[in-house]
Design a protein around this motif. Structure first.
Motif, PDB file in Angstrom:
ATOM      1  N   LYS A  16     -34.101  17.573 -87.788  1.00 43.79           N
ATOM      2  CA  LYS A  16     -33.524  19.030 -87.520  1.00 43.79           C
ATOM      3  C   LYS A  16     -31.923  18.439 -87.817  1.00 43.79           C
ATOM      4  CE  LYS A  16     -31.410  21.345 -83.792  1.00 43.79           C
ATOM      5  NZ  LYS A  16     -30.777  22.409 -84.328  1.00 43.79           N
ATOM      6  N   MET A  17     -31.473  17.279 -87.290  1.00 41.59           N
ATOM      7  CA  MET A  17     -30.128  16.962 -87.191  1.00 41.59           C
ATOM      8  C   MET A  17     -29.870  16.350 -88.733  1.00 41.59           C
ATOM      9  SD  MET A  17     -29.084  17.352 -84.192  1.00 41.59           S
ATOM     10  CE  MET A  17     -27.279  16.583 -84.712  1.00 41.59           C
ATOM     11  N   ALA A  18     -30.695  15.657 -89.440  1.00 45.83           N
ATOM     12  CA  ALA A  18     -30.350  15.266 -90.475  1.00 45.83           C
ATOM     13  C   ALA A  18     -30.073  16.385 -91.742  1.00 45.83           C
ATOM     14  CB  ALA A  18     -31.499  14.281 -91.340  1.00 45.83           C
ATOM     15  N   ASN A  19     -30.828  17.638 -91.380  1.00 48.94           N
ATOM     16  CA  ASN A  19     -30.778  18.688 -92.358  1.00 48.94           C
ATOM     17  C   ASN A  19     -29.774  19.707 -91.809  1.00 48.94           C
ATOM     18  OD1 ASN A  19     -33.001  18.773 -94.510  1.00 48.94           O
ATOM     19  ND2 ASN A  19     -34.130  17.962 -92.766  1.00 48.94           N
ATOM     20  N   MET A  20     -29.037  19.269 -91.007  1.00 52.15           N
ATOM     21  CA  MET A  20     -27.796  20.235 -90.253  1.00 52.15           C
ATOM     22  C   MET A  20     -26.805  20.527 -91.595  1.00 52.15           C
ATOM     23  SD  MET A  20     -25.982  19.943 -86.754  1.00 52.15           S
ATOM     24  CE  MET A  20     -27.321  20.057 -85.898  1.00 52.15           C
ATOM     25  N   PRO A  21     -26.299  19.572 -92.272  1.00 54.22           N
ATOM     26  CA  PRO A  21     -25.514  20.131 -93.488  1.00 54.22           C
ATOM     27  C   PRO A  21     -25.939  21.078 -94.542  1.00 54.22           C
ATOM     28  CG  PRO A  21     -25.391  17.688 -93.093  1.00 54.22           C
ATOM     29  CD  PRO A  21     -26.525  18.121 -92.391  1.00 54.22           C
ATOM     30  N   LEU A  22     -27.401  20.980 -94.654  1.00 47.92           N
ATOM     31  CA  LEU A  22     -28.086  21.669 -95.776  1.00 47.92           C
ATOM     32  C   LEU A  22     -28.434  23.214 -95.065  1.00 47.92           C
ATOM     33  CD1 LEU A  22     -30.494  18.974 -96.940  1.00 47.92           C
ATOM     34  CD2 LEU A  22     -28.047  19.711 -97.889  1.00 47.92           C
ATOM     35  N   ASP A  23     -28.141  23.302 -93.765  1.00 46.56           N
ATOM     36  CA  ASP A  23     -28.486  24.533 -93.123  1.00 46.56           C
ATOM     37  C   ASP A  23     -27.457  25.409 -93.282  1.00 46.56           C
ATOM     38  OD1 ASP A  23     -29.879  26.567 -91.848  1.00 46.56           O
ATOM     39  OD2 ASP A  23     -29.294  25.655 -89.888  1.00 46.56           O
ATOM     40  N   ASP A  24     -27.152  26.147 -94.242  1.00 50.58           N
ATOM     41  CA  ASP A  24     -26.309  27.254 -94.361  1.00 50.58           C
ATOM     42  C   ASP A  24     -26.396  27.961 -95.812  1.00 50.58           C
ATOM     43  OD1 ASP A  24     -23.162  25.372 -95.151  1.00 50.58           O
ATOM     44  OD2 ASP A  24     -24.779  25.957 -96.462  1.00 50.58           O
ATOM     45  N   SER A  25     -25.913  29.228 -95.885  1.00 54.68           N
ATOM     46  CA  SER A  25     -26.219  29.806 -96.815  1.00 54.68           C
ATOM     47  C   SER A  25     -25.022  29.906 -97.862  1.00 54.68           C
ATOM     48  CB  SER A  25     -26.257  31.323 -96.525  1.00 54.68           C
ATOM     49  OG  SER A  25     -25.499  31.914 -95.731  1.00 54.68           O
ATOM     50  N   ILE A  26     -24.784  28.914 -98.620  1.00 55.49           N
ATOM     51  CA  ILE A  26     -23.705  28.803 -99.731  1.00 55.49           C
ATOM     52  C   ILE A  26     -24.232  29.531-100.837  1.00 55.49           C
ATOM     53  CG2 ILE A  26     -22.719  27.214-101.280  1.00 55.49           C
ATOM     54  CD1 ILE A  26     -21.786  27.036 -98.496  1.00 55.49           C
TER      55      ILE A  26
END
Lengths: 66, 711
Positions: free
Chosen positions: A44-54
């Motif tokens: 979960k932490m590692a994927n945090m930067p990828l978790d948004d809707s650009i």
């Protein structure tokens, strides 16, 4: 000269040893704890930067070389 | 299930910092290129005070570090912080205050540094009013950052944010610690500490400015933007945790490696060396974590210029952090220190790590906030290759120059004499390398303008999205640790505790190294013959500071036979107890000056400052005609004496009343000696050059017998 300084400061050999021990403690504690973390949490932490809707733009054709 | 909330990411502040980064990057590297060319073509100093190398060099370093990299940090932080925390920034007012305040500081630096208003502390040259402004703006940034963290919708703080927190707290501590100074006037101050203590604190600051301004915030950016650009998570999040704690703990100790073989006590030098060598482990852990993030995506690196920039940036970080520990080994440092090797080393970091990562982020970020695609991948690829060649042409000649010059300094003839007894021989030998370095700089500048063109075209083709709609569930704060939860997961939810933990980690090293030096300041061995500077010498010393002579000349003879043969007795810590600030320097483009006093007649110095080539044919030192034309301003002298006495310099009570007359008396003596040697001039005794000569003739003479009359 530095002997003179050392005499003025008292016995400070303990400082070097305390420094090394403190570092080892910080390093070991963070290492042990990092590797004891649950895989799901680490994921979960590692994927945090990828978790948004650009917004995704498919504008390849707009590029001037095309 | 928490309610989903609507909000907007603020891209307006990100765009502002991005523009500032683009503009000041150009300024910083152009001024750097001018400095590089001045070393090849001294005429480019233009015989004008404001454009002379000694003032241009700090302008370049400040522009590159605080204007280019500083704005780059804020651009990346303001973009990533909002998205990692699922919230907009805490305060729009603080956004604006931070942005405009920082640009005002840069403007103030750009005006004051060419005017010679400097503290002479490397990378902390700005005078006290600007220091206060930096503190205010930095605090505003901190309040805005922590306010944003506290209103977040995401419970856990991603590792990039830890790096931002550590950066903020450490820069705060460093800025305060290294700028403890007493004002004499609006634009002049003296540091609280003197000599060896000032040196230790300056390099505790200087090294950690590299660590916590050029490194930790950029590691935060790496941990956010590299996964974004590669579209895959960081290789090992566990490694990033260890990377963070080990790095911030160790980095703070490494400062004394800038002072090896100086008058700093050996125990402090040894601590600096040991921790510098240890630093390679967390640094390379971070580098490998970055590079391995691209596992399975190397095919994309061949095509995507953003990833290319980021890969070279991370590789440059690895190279610089391998080289740093190696240069901290005393036997290596004995060769490298004071040479161009150090300059090459630091530019691998700034051009490669900071520059290329910034370029990668700009190429990634600008199209997104302008809702378009990059105008030209081909131009970005061209920029990449031109820039990479530029770094190589910059660094390799300087490594070569550093080795060459250092070995020439140390070369003895079979009879035991210095083979290159004239320092200038060792300079002229490496001027072709300086020329090649300027070629490298030109390439880097050329690539930079290709990027600016590409980004401007991208901006023009897109539509700026000032506020980007987003939504996320409201945060459900958890009061205590869950059963079975370990401390790190706990601390990641608690920014204040993380702040405190980071502060403790960085304070331990600073305290252990600095406290003994400060607390036992009285124990620095006193030398009976070392006396405070006379009023005129003090004025001359402040001119030496104003002209930035420290950029090219050291005042620290190391205890090597090659140095004592060339310069004289090695430097003792007791000789510097009245030196506020210390002026040991870190680079010898010209010779060391600590034993310069009484080496040449006054007239030699006069002619040398007027035209260095008249005394040293082939010299690349600038000319200083204004020192001969301008009258010395003694108006601040009484205040300077009063401040220095407050700080512990044993000027007699009431001396400030006599200081101007005393200075004028000594100036008349110097002028008389000059006239005796045939140097004429109206009001010669009132000129600045007289004070500078008085200072230069004093250097190192306290423990050196005065020459006999007639010698």
């Amino acid at each position: 000269m530095f002997k003179y300084i050392l005499e003025g400061a008292g016995n400070i050999n303990w400082m070097a040893i305390a420094s090394l021990l403190t570092f080892m403690a910080v390093f070991l504690v963070s290492a042990v704890m990092a590797f004891r973390s649950k895989p799901a949490f680490i994921d979960k932490m590692a994927n945090m930067p990828l978790d948004d809707s650009i917004p995704s733009f498919n504008a390849e054709n707009d590029r001037h070389e095309k | 299930m928490a309610q989903v909330e609507q909000f907007q990411y603020d891209n307006a502040i990100v765009r502002k910092f991005a523009y500032a980064t683009m503009v000041f990057g150009a300024v910083g590297i152009l001024v750097g290129l001018l400095a590089a060319l001045q070393l090849v073509f001294p005429a480019l100093n233009f015989a004008t005070a404001e454009t002379t190398f000694g003032r241009i060099r700090p302008l370049h370093t400040n522009a590159a570090i605080f204007a280019f990299v500083g704005n780059g940090i804020f651009m990346g932080v303001y973009y990533s912080l909002q998205r990692l925390l699922k919230t907009n920034m805490y305060s729009k007012f603080l956004n604006e205050f931070h942005f405009w305040g920082w640009q005002a500081i840069i403007l103030a630096a750009a005006i004051t540094l060419p005017l010679g208003l400097t503290s002479s502390h490397e990378y902390a040259e700005l005078e006290w009013p600007i220091d206060l402004a930096i503190a205010a703006v930095w605090v505003a940034f901190g309040v805005n950052m922590f306010g944003t963290i506290l209103k977040r919708r995401e419970n856990h703080l991603y590792v990039a944010i830890w790096f931002y927190i550590a950066t903020w707290v450490t820069v705060t501590v460093l800025h305060i610690g290294n700028n403890l100074e007493i004002p004499v006037s609006m634009w002049k101050s003296y540091p609280v500490f003197a000599g060896v203590q000032d040196a230790l604190i300056q390099w505790w600051y200087g090294h950690n400015a590299v660590a916590f301004f050029l490194t930790t915030p950029y590691l935060g950016l790496m941990y956010y933007f590299l996964p974004k650009a590669a579209n895959r998570p960081v290789y090992s999040y566990q490694l990033s945790i260890i990377h963070f704690w080990a790095l911030i703990f160790i980095y703070i100790w490494a400062g004394p490696h800038h002072l090896l073989y100086t008058s700093l006590p050996d125990w402090a030098q040894s601590l600096g060396t040991v921790f510098s060598i240890m630093l390679i482990a967390p640094s390379w852990g971070g580098m490998l974590n970055g590079l391995l993030t691209l596992r399975g995506a190397w095919d994309r690196v061949r095509q995507d210029p953003i990833l290319k920039f980021m890969v070279v940036a991370v590789t440059a970080y690895g190279m610089a952090t391998f080289e740093g520990p190696m240069l901290s080994i005393k036997s290596v440092n004995a060769i490298s220190h004071f040479t161009d090797w150090t300059v090459g080393h630091v530019h691998i970091g700034t051009l490669g790590w900071n520059g290329f990562l910034t370029f990668g982020v700009l190429y990634w970020l600008i199209p997104r906030i302008f809702q378009t695609q990059l105008y030209s991948q081909k131009l970005a690829n061209a920029h990449f290759w031109i820039g990479t060649l530029g770094i190589m042409f910059y660094s390799i000649p300087l490594y070569w120059a550093g080795w060459t010059q250092s070995l020439m300094w140390k070369q003895f003839t079979p009879d035991g004499f210095l083979q290159y007894g004239n320092f200038l021989e060792t300079v002229t030998q490496i001027i072709p390398m300086y020329a090649l370095r300027a070629v490298g700089g030109t390439l880097y500048v050329g690539g930079y303008f290709v990027m600016l063109y590409n980004l401007v075209k991208t901006i023009k083709s897109g539509t700026f999205q000032a506020y980007e709609a987003a939504e996320a569930p409201a945060r459900v704060a958890t009061a205590g640790a869950h059963k079975g939860e370990h401390w790190h997961r706990w601390i990641e939810r608690r920014p204040v505790q993380l702040l405190i933990g980071s502060t403790i980690a960085i304070l331990i090293g600073g305290m252990v190294e600095i406290f003994p030096m400060v607390m036992i300041g009285d124990q620095v061995p006193k030398i009976e013959s070392v006396k405070p500077y006379t009023a005129l010498e003090l004025q001359g010393r402040d001119l030496y500071i104003r002209e930035g002579c420290i950029s090219c000349h050291t005042q620290m003879v190391r205890p090597f036979r090659s140095e004592t043969e060339r310069y004289g007795e090695y430097s003792k810590s007791g000789e510097f107890i009245y030196d506020r600030p210390f002026l040991w320097g870190s680079k010898r483009t010209g010779p060391d000056l600590h034993r310069l006093g009484n080496k040449y007649p006054d007239s030699w110095h006069y002619n040398h400052m007027l035209d260095p080539t008249s005394m040293s044919p082939g010299s690349i030192m600038p000319v200083y005609p204004w020192l001969i034309e301008d009258d010395l301003d003694n108006s601040l002298l009484p205040a300077k004496i009063a401040v220095l006495r407050t700080l512990g310099t044993p000027y007699e009570e009431g001396y400030e009343e006599e200081a101007i007359a005393d200075a004028e008396k000594q100036a008349a003596e110097v002028a008389a000696r000059l006239r005796k040697d045939g140097i004429e001039g109206d009001n010669l005794e009132q000129k600045e050059i007289i004070a500078l000569i008085a200072y230069l003739q004093r250097l190192g003479t306290d423990i050196k017998p005065a020459p006999q009359a007639g010698n």
